[in-house]
Design an enzyme around this catalytic site. Structure first.
Site, PDB file in Angstrom:
ATOM      1  N   ASP A   1      40.022  43.036  45.619  1.00 47.80           N
ATOM      2  CA  ASP A   1      39.610  41.860  44.856  1.00 47.80           C
ATOM      3  C   ASP A   1      38.151  41.999  44.427  1.00 47.80           C
ATOM      4  O   ASP A   1      37.289  42.367  45.230  1.00 47.80           O
ATOM      5  CB  ASP A   1      39.791  40.621  45.732  1.00 47.80           C
ATOM      6  CG  ASP A   1      39.514  39.322  45.008  1.00 47.80           C
ATOM      7  OD1 ASP A   1      39.372  39.329  43.768  1.00 47.80           O
ATOM      8  OD2 ASP A   1      39.454  38.281  45.693  1.00 47.80           O
TER       9      ASP A   1
ATOM     10  N   SER B   1      40.860  30.913  46.136  1.00 47.52           N
ATOM     11  CA  SER B   1      40.147  31.290  44.918  1.00 47.52           C
ATOM     12  C   SER B   1      39.140  30.188  44.557  1.00 47.52           C
ATOM     13  O   SER B   1      38.283  29.858  45.368  1.00 47.52           O
ATOM     14  CB  SER B   1      41.150  31.561  43.800  1.00 47.52           C
ATOM     15  OG  SER B   1      40.539  32.210  42.706  1.00 47.52           O
TER      16      SER B   1
ATOM     17  N   HIS C   1      43.532  40.043  44.809  1.00 46.27           N
ATOM     18  CA  HIS C   1      43.421  38.599  44.658  1.00 46.27           C
ATOM     19  C   HIS C   1      44.819  37.963  44.655  1.00 46.27           C
ATOM     20  O   HIS C   1      45.774  38.535  44.139  1.00 46.27           O
ATOM     21  CB  HIS C   1      42.713  38.291  43.340  1.00 46.27           C
ATOM     22  CG  HIS C   1      42.166  36.912  43.234  1.00 46.27           C
ATOM     23  ND1 HIS C   1      41.060  36.494  43.930  1.00 46.27           N
ATOM     24  CD2 HIS C   1      42.577  35.844  42.497  1.00 46.27           C
ATOM     25  CE1 HIS C   1      40.792  35.235  43.643  1.00 46.27           C
ATOM     26  NE2 HIS C   1      41.705  34.814  42.773  1.00 46.27           N
TER      27      HIS C   1
END
Length: 312
Positions: free
Chosen positions: A240, A143, A270
């Site tokens: 995502d 991320s 995600h």
């Protein structure tokens, strides 16, 4: 720094610290020589890092993987990646350094990025003492950590004392100029929503114009500016909202002549490497491990190290 922004960041951190990954490995599955907490001197204060030392018999200097956790530049702790760092250190015979870099909004861009790079430089400077090979270093993250990782790899190009041979970019945010509302998902309620991304961005950037800096938004770098970046493992997830920018960055890297092993994981959102589905998470970690193994092995051959012994 705005008071409400700071309070919300503290609440997110408290929540993040209580979070537990659904998909983790048992520590006993990947035994190590030791895991040590170290504090590395930097211009932003001592950087806490967890050092995962493999139990290897080789006398060759160890390759190094610098891991950067996720959390939107605002939250997250290295302990979230503990079991994966254990796996990589054990299976690859490398030192894994799991960094607790400074967070926004107290430390906005470029603090977290520059501190991460300073830690990489410190590792190279201490290579003889630590028994590591500064010519066989890799960096990766998840991320926001993936954003920082490719920024560190960018800064490391042409460095005289160290070499980053591989970068891992795991469902990363790579374009902070785009309105998060335009980052769509096939799910009605994806894990990462536009409002949360907008808050993360506002904390990370002290000036919205900074979003146009390629060290903030790597996707904005030109093809020419990406030449010489290290070989890349790039992971995206089908649902995502960051999938599109990940795929676009992979394509731009390829246009720059960078070897890219890209995979989109169907049916995933995600943070799937930590939250599952379990089978997809395991496949992703194997992909990461394989990419690092190949990069360390190829670099070992270049510097005259026996890759079998190096990765024993």
């Amino acid at each position: 720094m705005k008071l409400m922004q700071a309070l919300k960041a503290k609440l997110l951190r408290a929540f993040a610290k209580r979070m537990k990954g659904k998909f983790v490995y048992a520590a006993a599955q990947f035994p190590l020589l030791t895991v040590a907490e170290e504090y590395i001197p930097t211009a932003w204060g001592p950087a806490r890092a967890l050092f995962y030392w493999p139990n290897v018999q080789s006398t060759q200097p160890l390759p190094v993987y610098l891991n950067l956790h996720g959390g939107g530049f605002v939250a997250g702790v290295p302990e979230h990646d503990d079991s994966y760092c254990r796996r990589l250190a054990h299976n690859l015979g490398c030192l894994v350094v799991n960094l607790d870099y400074v967070l926004a909004p107290e430390h906005p861009f470029p603090a977290g990025l520059r501190q991460s790079f300073a830690v990489l430089e410190w590792l190279a400077e201490q290579a003889a003492t630590l028994g590591i090979d500064p010519q066989r270093m890799a960096v990766g993250g998840h991320s926001a950590g993936g954003n920082l990782a490719t920024g560190v790899a960018n800064l490391a190009r042409g460095h005289q004392r160290l070499r980053v041979v591989h970068q891992l970019i795991d469902y990363a945010v790579l374009d902070l100029t785009q309105d998060p509302a335009l980052k769509v998902s096939s799910l009605d309620k994806p894990l990462l929503g536009a409002g949360l991304v907008r808050f993360f961005n506002s904390c990370y950037l002290s000036d919205s114009a900074q979003a146009r800096d390629p060290l903030v938004s790597p996707l904005l770098a030109t093809v020419g500016e990406l030449q010489g970046m290290p070989a890349t493992t790039l992971i995206t997830a089908e649902h995502d909202i960051l999938r599109g920018e990940g795929e676009a960055y992979a394509e731009k890297l390829r246009q720059a002549g960078v070897p890219v092993n890209e995979r989109m994981f169907a049916g995933c959102d995600h943070m799937f490497t930590h939250l599952g589905p379990d089978d997809s998470a395991e496949q992703a970690w194997q992909l990461i491990e394989d990419g690092l193994r190949e990069a360390f092995g190829e670099a070992a051959k270049e510097v005259g190290v026996n890759p079998v012994n190096a990765l024993a």
